[in-house]
Scaffold this motif. Structure first.
Motif, short mmCIF file in Angstrom:
data_model
loop_
_atom_site.label_atom_id
_atom_site.label_comp_id
_atom_site.label_asym_id
_atom_site.label_seq_id
_atom_site.Cartn_x
_atom_site.Cartn_y
_atom_site.Cartn_z
N SER A 43 0.82 -1.21 0.00
CA SER A 43 0.00 0.00 0.00
C SER A 43 0.85 1.26 0.00
O SER A 43 0.44 2.31 -0.50
N LEU A 49 -2.81 5.69 -0.47
CA LEU A 49 -3.46 4.51 0.10
C LEU A 49 -2.95 4.16 1.49
O LEU A 49 -3.62 3.45 2.24
N THR A 50 -1.77 4.64 1.83
CA THR A 50 -1.09 4.14 3.02
C THR A 50 -1.89 4.36 4.29
O THR A 50 -2.09 3.44 5.09
N CYS A 53 -5.09 2.17 4.42
CA CYS A 53 -4.78 0.73 4.49
C CYS A 53 -4.19 0.34 5.84
O CYS A 53 -4.50 -0.72 6.37
#
Length: 335
Positions: A43, A49-50, A53
């Motif tokens: 991710s 996205l980090t 996620c």
């Protein structure tokens, strides 16, 4: 013939050996550790996205190891009856069965400190100690109120006459994806933050495939932890251990396998979180250690409805005073 063959297979089929079962569980926790790291590394390839996620991954992980009696929520603010509020908490573990929401609207959640058992801060980069210590201080600044009243089996009780829990403070966990060693060893890197967090989950620079675990005060016995989590005075003898209510049955030593007793008392347990460490398996260790601490907390702490009502009435009076002054201020400005 087919029926006879099936019968023969059934008879010759061997049940799994007990040690084999435990070996598989041990290995599965190692696999889980590696999969979690891989998922977050994947991710992090896309920066947008980090954050989402990592919180979802940690939420799923803790939901899988924490008893169902607790609820988990993302992005909450914790409040107390004295008008204090924490910074945003990435994940909160709390009692929802007996403690009401003071305010909830869609994704907005403001949870009373009396309900909160665990707070988790999730980071994907080297977070910086100052930011994290300030976050932890905002949690520590919250105060529980003992004005709650409830009916028990033998009568009505208030938090004021509950000697086993005079307050409560959440277990604090830092879950960090990326670790940057500044000076010295990996453990030394987290030395300062161990004063602010009970558990730190992070990666070693030389072991990028696995999370490691740092447990502050892991050498302290469960009596010490019980005092910290339940607000009991340190003057108690429980500093020497955790006193049991009944004598230990000496006739069955296997029934207390793993417990460590004081030499001068069969009812004083001196186990520590270090005694729950599983060699080479930090995620399994965290499972056992965290759940043991959760069992030391009196849940739920009696909820102080009157204290929160008073706090909201105080705010209502302040709002009323501001509105009364507002016309005078507007008149002065117009003049």
């Amino acid at each position: 013939m087919r029926a006879e063959a099936l019968a023969d297979n059934k008879e010759t089929k061997q049940e799994p050996d007990g040690s084999e079962v435990f070996e598989k569980i041990y290995e599965n926790y190692q696999d889980l550790n590696r999969k979690m790291v891989n998922e977050l590394n994947l991710s992090s390839i896309h920066g947008g996205l980090t954050g989402h996620c990592r919180e979802e991954m940690w939420l799923n992980f803790f939901r899988g190891i924490i008893p169902q009696k607790f609820s988990l929520a993302q992005g909450v603010i914790i409040i107390d009856a004295y008008g204090n509020a924490s910074r945003e908490v990435d994940i909160a573990v709390y009692d929802e069965q007996y403690t009401p929401y003071v305010f909830r609207y869609n994704m907005l959640k403001f949870i009373p400190i009396e309900a909160v058992a665990v707070v988790i801060e999730c980071k994907s980069v080297d977070p910086g100690n100052k930011q994290l210590t300030e976050w932890a201080k905002s949690i520590d600044a919250l105060r529980t109120c003992r004005a709650g009243i409830a009916r028990m089996a033998t009568g009505y009780f208030a938090g004021l006459n509950n000697p086993t829990q005079t307050g409560t403070r959440p277990i604090k966990i830092l879950a960090c994806l990326k670790e940057v060693v500044r000076d010295g060893t990996w453990e030394a890197c987290w030395q300062e933050l161990q004063q602010s967090f009970d558990f730190i989950i992070a990666k070693k620079k030389d072991k990028d495939k696995y999370f490691e675990l740092v447990v502050a005060n892991k050498q302290k016995n469960l009596g010490w932890w019980g005092q910290q989590l339940n607000g009991i005075s340190s003057a108690s003898n429980d500093l020497q251990g955790l006193a049991l209510e009944r004598d230990i049955p000496e006739s069955d030593p296997d029934s207390y396998k793993g417990l460590i007793f004081a030499a001068d008392s069969s009812t004083l347990v001196k186990n520590t979180l270090a005694d729950l460490e599983i060699e080479g398996n930090p995620i399994l260790s965290l499972n056992l250690q965290l759940n043991q601490l959760l069992m030391l907390i009196n849940n739920p702490m009696l909820f102080p409805h009157f204290a929160y009502a008073q706090q909201f009435n105080d705010i209502a009076n302040l709002i009323k005073e501001k509105r009364q002054k507002q016309p005078h201020c507007e008149a002065e400005q117009n003049a």
